[in-house]
Design an enzyme around this catalytic site. Structure first.
Site, PDB file in Angstrom:
ATOM      1  N   GLY A  92       1.115  -1.340  -0.174  1.00  0.00           N
ATOM      2  CA  GLY A  92       0.122   0.324   0.167  1.00  0.00           C
ATOM      3  C   GLY A  92       0.762   1.356  -0.186  1.00  0.00           C
ATOM      4  O   GLY A  92       1.067   1.630  -1.426  1.00  0.00           O
ATOM      5  N   LYS A 103      -2.903  -7.838   3.248  1.00  0.00           N
ATOM      6  CA  LYS A 103      -1.819  -7.455   2.716  1.00  0.00           C
ATOM      7  C   LYS A 103      -0.748  -8.472   1.922  1.00  0.00           C
ATOM      8  O   LYS A 103      -1.177  -9.160   0.733  1.00  0.00           O
ATOM      9  CB  LYS A 103      -1.477  -6.414   3.024  1.00  0.00           C
ATOM     10  CG  LYS A 103      -1.303  -5.345   3.588  1.00  0.00           C
ATOM     11  CD  LYS A 103      -0.606  -4.087   4.025  1.00  0.00           C
ATOM     12  CE  LYS A 103      -1.212  -3.355   5.253  1.00  0.00           C
ATOM     13  NZ  LYS A 103      -0.305  -2.486   5.586  1.00  0.00           N
ATOM     14  N   ILE A 162       1.017  -8.974  11.661  1.00  0.00           N
ATOM     15  CA  ILE A 162       0.556  -9.606  11.339  1.00  0.00           C
ATOM     16  C   ILE A 162       1.912 -10.513  10.004  1.00  0.00           C
ATOM     17  O   ILE A 162       2.669 -10.652   9.906  1.00  0.00           O
ATOM     18  CB  ILE A 162      -0.444  -9.927  11.312  1.00  0.00           C
ATOM     19  CG1 ILE A 162      -1.513  -9.673  13.070  1.00  0.00           C
ATOM     20  CG2 ILE A 162      -0.510 -11.734  11.401  1.00  0.00           C
ATOM     21  CD1 ILE A 162      -0.881 -10.800  14.215  1.00  0.00           C
ATOM     22  N   LYS A 221      14.200 -17.289   8.981  1.00  0.00           N
ATOM     23  CA  LYS A 221      14.425 -18.317   8.495  1.00  0.00           C
ATOM     24  C   LYS A 221      15.004 -19.632   6.991  1.00  0.00           C
ATOM     25  O   LYS A 221      15.789 -20.516   6.909  1.00  0.00           O
ATOM     26  CB  LYS A 221      13.017 -19.300   8.551  1.00  0.00           C
ATOM     27  CG  LYS A 221      13.081 -20.786   8.187  1.00  0.00           C
ATOM     28  CD  LYS A 221      11.600 -21.660   8.353  1.00  0.00           C
ATOM     29  CE  LYS A 221      12.457 -23.172   7.914  1.00  0.00           C
ATOM     30  NZ  LYS A 221      10.914 -23.847   8.289  1.00  0.00           N
ATOM     31  N   HIS A 251      32.160   1.406  46.302  1.00  0.00           N
ATOM     32  CA  HIS A 251      31.439   0.374  46.776  1.00  0.00           C
ATOM     33  C   HIS A 251      29.774   0.386  47.422  1.00  0.00           C
ATOM     34  O   HIS A 251      29.236  -0.473  48.221  1.00  0.00           O
ATOM     35  CB  HIS A 251      32.054  -0.460  47.721  1.00  0.00           C
ATOM     36  CG  HIS A 251      33.803  -1.320  47.414  1.00  0.00           C
ATOM     37  ND1 HIS A 251      34.000  -2.024  46.758  1.00  0.00           N
ATOM     38  CD2 HIS A 251      34.536  -0.338  48.517  1.00  0.00           C
ATOM     39  CE1 HIS A 251      35.369  -1.915  46.662  1.00  0.00           C
ATOM     40  NE2 HIS A 251      35.524  -0.723  47.544  1.00  0.00           N
TER      41      HIS A 251
HETATM   42  N1  LIG Z   1      -1.282  -7.939   7.503  1.00  0.00           N
HETATM   43  C1  LIG Z   1      -0.392  -7.792   6.412  1.00  0.00           C
HETATM   44  O1  LIG Z   1      -0.544  -8.942   5.304  1.00  0.00           O
HETATM   45  C2  LIG Z   1       0.835  -6.990   6.077  1.00  0.00           C
HETATM   46  N2  LIG Z   1       1.592  -7.077   5.610  1.00  0.00           N
HETATM   47  C3  LIG Z   1       3.087  -6.172   5.646  1.00  0.00           C
HETATM   48  N3  LIG Z   1       2.107  -5.501   6.918  1.00  0.00           N
HETATM   49  C4  LIG Z   1       3.045  -4.159   7.528  1.00  0.00           C
HETATM   50  O2  LIG Z   1       2.586  -3.120   7.025  1.00  0.00           O
HETATM   51  C5  LIG Z   1       3.718  -1.814   6.821  1.00  0.00           C
HETATM   52  C6  LIG Z   1       3.170  -1.410   5.311  1.00  0.00           C
HETATM   53  O3  LIG Z   1       1.970  -1.332   5.371  1.00  0.00           O
HETATM   54  P1  LIG Z   1       1.987   0.091   3.865  1.00  0.00           P
HETATM   55  O4  LIG Z   1       2.831  -0.803   3.074  1.00  0.00           O
HETATM   56  O5  LIG Z   1       0.523   0.424   4.349  1.00  0.00           O
HETATM   57  O6  LIG Z   1       2.689   1.507   4.440  1.00  0.00           O
HETATM   58  C7  LIG Z   1       4.171  -2.424   7.321  1.00  0.00           C
HETATM   59  O7  LIG Z   1       4.669  -2.415   8.738  1.00  0.00           O
HETATM   60  C8  LIG Z   1       4.273  -3.877   7.401  1.00  0.00           C
HETATM   61  O8  LIG Z   1       4.975  -5.066   8.295  1.00  0.00           O
HETATM   62  C9  LIG Z   1       1.174  -5.907   7.810  1.00  0.00           C
HETATM   63  N4  LIG Z   1      -0.161  -5.743   7.577  1.00  0.00           N
HETATM   64  C10 LIG Z   1      -0.339  -6.150   9.340  1.00  0.00           C
HETATM   65  O9  LIG Z   1      -0.099  -7.033   9.579  1.00  0.00           O
END
Ligand SMILES: NC(=O)c1ncn([C@@H]2O[C@H](COP(=O)(O)O)[C@@H](O)[C@H]2O)c1NC=O
Length: 521
Positions: free
Chosen positions: A37, A68, A128, A139, A282
């Site tokens: 986003g 997202k 999340i 990992k 001390h």
């Molecule tokens: N839910 C998701 O799928 C998800 N994927 C990425 N984020 C977080 O969204 C943030 C970035 O969002 P943006 O690009 O919209 O500013 C990052 O801090 C990232 O850790 C998510 N947000 C929260 O969980």
């Protein structure tokens, strides 16, 4: 293959610091960028081509951003171990492109809690998708480099130019990434246990069923308490605050014992509202005093026991002035810790090669303190002097005449100062300064003897006395009265109080009970 060339990057960051430069640099090096986003929005606004994650997944970002990047097209791209032919084949079959770099930082959960936000808002700030990507990339460090801090963007751009990060570098990045998500999860779990979802015992006692803390190494020290002990300083991963986060302005590196003594010194000096100085050896005070200014307080504190003050650690609760600096410069001093130093004071003190100067703005702020015991940890709330009983107005006059204003002021000072002395503590004071401190003895009568001996006959006779806990027998009190101490404050509460009170009556002194004790072990 030690280096993995960076051809495709996934960027999803809450903290957008340095984002544009990073994106420009990656693009200039031919790296394809996929992003979420508002991160994608910022990259595009900087004129850098970027693919939105929605295009990659074929699924819209939804549920207020809760979903997202949680998609196989993202996670298969992050988790495919490209050392394995069948992983590479599966990616091909599934039409998934691998990522070589993940740049992610997380929603500011801890800052949101600290800001006093409502619980729903805090919950919404639990990231999340971010930790899921970070953990996946970490990992899979065999194939992917993961970056969680804008501080590493310079290294990323260098690595891109140099054919990618080496395996060793990717391992270190993965270690940092796991520390990052571990601290994040500890912050979330601690908040749940201590505030948002307390168990029944926590609700009743205030002690949560889970307590987490994470620490970051900030300095390896030369050695520990003794030269054969290894030691290091770790600071809270949340923010380097307090003594551990103090700014060293001058002098050799702080030692383990310097930190221990500086902590004790701050405990002793920072409690007073008026300018106050504590000199520690001390972990015990060899002088504490208040004064009209810091120089006056230092003069009195130093005069208490000049022999012991040599090589001491000093804390002062107000900015160090040139006048105080001149006095300190005359005595060999290991450390001087203060909220600030006037420029001319610094000028004077930095001429001394051996003194360490620490700038440490706020007083000790922790509400709780803990101590390791074998296999566990003891927690307690910090002993504050603002407990009921610390205010002379609440004291009970047990025997003798009510103290006049100056005597009561000295008793109040002695009582406050006593809190910083290791038990058994007997403290003698006059005119806002300690005159004799008896500490750390295994019986109170020896502490009384020590305090009197340190003060000397003349000063003891002019002093008031404080005892951190009750006198179990009259003997300790009698040591003081025989030395001429005319007013004493102590908690009271011994089964032998009648005998102690009788001894005070016989000596014709003023005796106050506070009802509060200040053991310090
Ligand atoms: N839910 C998701 O799928 C998800 N994927 C990425 N984020 C977080 O969204 C943030 C970035 O969002 P943006 O690009 O919209 O500013 C990052 O801090 C990232 O850790 C998510 N947000 C929260 O969980």
């Amino acid at each position: 293959m030690s280096r993995v060339a960076i051809k495709r990057a996934l960027i999803s960051v809450y903290d957008k610091t340095g984002l544009e430069e990073l994106a420009r640099g990656l693009h200039a090096a031919g790296v394809e960028i996929v992003s979420t986003g508002s991160t994608a929005g910022r990259i595009a606004a900087a004129g850098v081509p970027v693919m939105k994650v929605e295009k990659l997944t074929g699924f819209p970002e939804c549920l207020d951003g809760r979903v997202k990047t949680l998609h196989p097209k993202v996670h298969a791209g992050l988790l495919a171990d490209r050392r394995k032919d069948d992983h590479v084949q599966q990616l091909e079959d599934l039409h998934v492109e691998p990522f070589d770099l993940a740049v992610v930082n997380l929603y500011p959960f801890a800052d949101t809690v600290d800001s006093g936000a409502k619980p729903d808002e805090c919950v919404e700030q639990i990231d999340i998708g971010g930790p899921t990507m970070v953990r996946a990339a970490a990992k899979n460090h065999a194939s992917v480099a993961v970056v969680v801090s804008p501080a590493a963007y310079g290294a990323v751009l260098e690595a891109v130019q140099g054919g990618g990060f080496t395996l060793e570098e990717r391992r270190r990045l993965a270690a940092e990434a796991f520390s990052h998500t571990a601290s994040y999860d500890v912050a979330v779990a601690s908040w749940f246990a201590s505030s948002y979802a307390k168990d029944a015992d926590a609700a009743e006692t205030g002690w949560p069923d889970f307590l987490g803390a994470t620490w970051q190494r900030s300095n390896v020290l030369r050695y520990g308490e003794n030269p054969h002990q290894r030691a290091a300083l770790y600071t809270d991963t949340g923010a380097a605050k307090g003594l551990a986060g103090a700014r060293q302005l001058h002098g050799k590196e702080m030692s383990y014992n310097n930190y221990v003594d500086a902590e004790a010194a701050r405990r002793a000096a920072y409690d007073f509202a008026e300018p106050a100085v504590a000199i520690i050896k001390h972990a015990n005070p060899c002088g504490i005093a208040v004064g009209a200014d810091v120089a006056a307080a230092h003069r009195k504190a130093n005069a208490c026991d000049p022999v012991s003050a040599y090589g001491g650690v000093i804390a002062v609760n107000a900015p160090v002035t040139a006048k105080m600096a001149e006095q300190v410069a005359e005595v060999f001093t290991e450390v001087l810790v203060a909220p600030a130093f006037d420029a001319d004071a610094l000028e004077i003190l930095t001429r001394k090669k051996n003194i360490r100067l620490l700038e440490c703005p706020q007083g000790p702020a922790n509400a709780t303190e803990f101590r390791r015991v074998d296999g566990g940890v003891l927690l307690q709330t910090v002993d504050r002097v603002d407990a009921d009983g610390d205010d002379p107005a609440t004291w009970e006059l047990i025997t003798g005449e009510a103290a006049d204003e100056a005597t009561l002021r000295d008793l109040a000072f002695a009582w406050k100062a006593c809190r910083s002395v290791k038990s058994n503590a007997i403290l003698l004071a006059h005119d806002g300064g300690t005159t004799g401190v008896g500490m750390g003895q295994v019986n109170r009568v020896d502490s009384a003897r020590l305090a009197v001996a340190r003060a000397g006959a003349e000063r003891a006779a002019a002093s008031v006395g404080a005892s951190d806990a009750f006198f179990p027998f009259p003997d300790g009190l009698q040591v003081l009265t025989e030395a001429g101490v005319r007013a004493i404050v102590e908690p009271g509460g011994s089964v032998n109080d009648p005998d102690v009170i009788e001894a005070a009556k016989q000596a014709g002194i003023t005796l106050y009970f506070t009802g509060v004790r200040h053991f310090f072990h």
